[in-house]
Design an enzyme around this catalytic site. Sequence first.
Site, PDB file in Angstrom:
ATOM      1  N   LYS A  52     -59.115 -81.807 -50.904  1.00  0.00           N
ATOM      2  CA  LYS A  52     -57.866 -81.093 -51.184  1.00  0.00           C
ATOM      3  C   LYS A  52     -56.672 -81.876 -50.644  1.00  0.00           C
ATOM      4  CE  LYS A  52     -60.220 -76.679 -51.473  1.00  0.00           C
ATOM      5  NZ  LYS A  52     -60.689 -75.461 -50.857  1.00  0.00           N
ATOM      6  N   GLN A  96     -60.331 -72.255 -45.461  1.00  0.00           N
ATOM      7  CA  GLN A  96     -61.598 -72.620 -46.093  1.00  0.00           C
ATOM      8  C   GLN A  96     -62.708 -71.666 -45.666  1.00  0.00           C
ATOM      9  OE1 GLN A  96     -61.857 -75.016 -48.415  1.00  0.00           O
ATOM     10  NE2 GLN A  96     -64.048 -74.741 -48.681  1.00  0.00           N
ATOM     11  N   ASP A 119     -55.188 -69.451 -53.146  1.00  0.00           N
ATOM     12  CA  ASP A 119     -56.584 -69.231 -53.533  1.00  0.00           C
ATOM     13  C   ASP A 119     -56.725 -68.032 -54.475  1.00  0.00           C
ATOM     14  OD1 ASP A 119     -58.577 -70.976 -52.625  1.00  0.00           O
ATOM     15  OD2 ASP A 119     -58.579 -70.123 -50.603  1.00  0.00           O
TER      16      ASP A 119
HETATM   17  N1  GUN Z   1     -65.111 -72.220 -50.056  1.00  0.00           N
HETATM   18  C1  GUN Z   1     -65.690 -72.588 -51.228  1.00  0.00           C
HETATM   19  N2  GUN Z   1     -64.787 -72.530 -52.228  1.00  0.00           N
HETATM   20  C2  GUN Z   1     -63.618 -72.129 -51.680  1.00  0.00           C
HETATM   21  C3  GUN Z   1     -62.322 -71.900 -52.205  1.00  0.00           C
HETATM   22  O1  GUN Z   1     -62.048 -72.044 -53.402  1.00  0.00           O
HETATM   23  N3  GUN Z   1     -61.377 -71.509 -51.315  1.00  0.00           N
HETATM   24  C4  GUN Z   1     -61.654 -71.324 -50.002  1.00  0.00           C
HETATM   25  N4  GUN Z   1     -60.659 -70.915 -49.202  1.00  0.00           N
HETATM   26  N5  GUN Z   1     -62.847 -71.527 -49.477  1.00  0.00           N
HETATM   27  C5  GUN Z   1     -63.826 -71.930 -50.319  1.00  0.00           C
END
Ligand code: GUN
Length: 293
Positions: A52, A96, A119
């Site tokens: 990211k 995350q 998200d």
């Molecule tokens: N863990 C796995 N996929 C995601 C996501 O899209 N966002 C977040 N915050 N955690 C994740």
Amino acid sequence: MTIIDGKQTAQQIRQELTEQVNQLKAEGKKVPHLAAVLVGNDTASETYVRNKVKDCEQVGFNSTLVRLDESISEEELLQEVHKLNDNPDVDGFIVQLPLPNHINDEKITFAIKAEKDVDGFHPINVGRMAKGLPSYVAATPLGIMQLLERYQIETESKHCVVIGRSDIVGTPMSLLMSRKSNPGNSTVTICHSRTKNMAEITREADILIAAIGKAHFVTADMVKEGAVVIDVGINRVNAPERPRGYKLVGDVHFEEVTEKCSYITPVPGGVGPMTRAALLYNAMLAAKKEIYR
Ligand code: GUN
């Protein structure tokens, strides 16, 4: 049969975002700033978050990585969320998941300001999406909608079958496909672990979206001739011949199903790269304040 190239489409989206960043700079405006909070040292989470940050750099966004120790208390993590909520320089952020067992994921996710919830996990965003109002949409469903749109796949009046009812993929996907919009206007069925006669239902699908998390779950006998097949799964299977001893496969038995369908997303290189690009897209919306005006 067309293989939907998620890698190339994601690159196209990043290119468009780069151009928007340049435009913002030319107008003397601030570039988007995305922050990510990572708690602990989970290997998969580390990789996701590193990607990211890398994606942000590639399109010219600012990014901040907040690394916190596994032992952080829920209260201390909530304080970190409040700091990011109150930081005017941060347009959007993610925490995350999964979080360590002693921390309640929902409590943290719900503490993120809806305006910064890129998200799309906060109930305000989920509720707004369900009502067809402007909202942040979770990255994977948003990425899939972008693929359908950019490949000009007809969805109106089609039967869309979604396998899986997770909060972050199956459920939002089913809502988006049934919404009065394009892509959308489909007749939607959701299948899940308690569904009886699943193959009978999936064989009726014009558009089949597999988000169940089981390697090769969708076999050719479950697919209608000419269907559009979207594979959300990323599953590790043993592959002693590979340097790492494993390979990634989808929820769809790709070799079998390609023989029958009209479009298919491969794994890797289909939905995965689009999920990454969709988060950047949401961060741009956040910076432009285009959802909550
Ligand atoms: N863990 C796995 N996929 C995601 C996501 O899209 N966002 C977040 N915050 N955690 C994740």
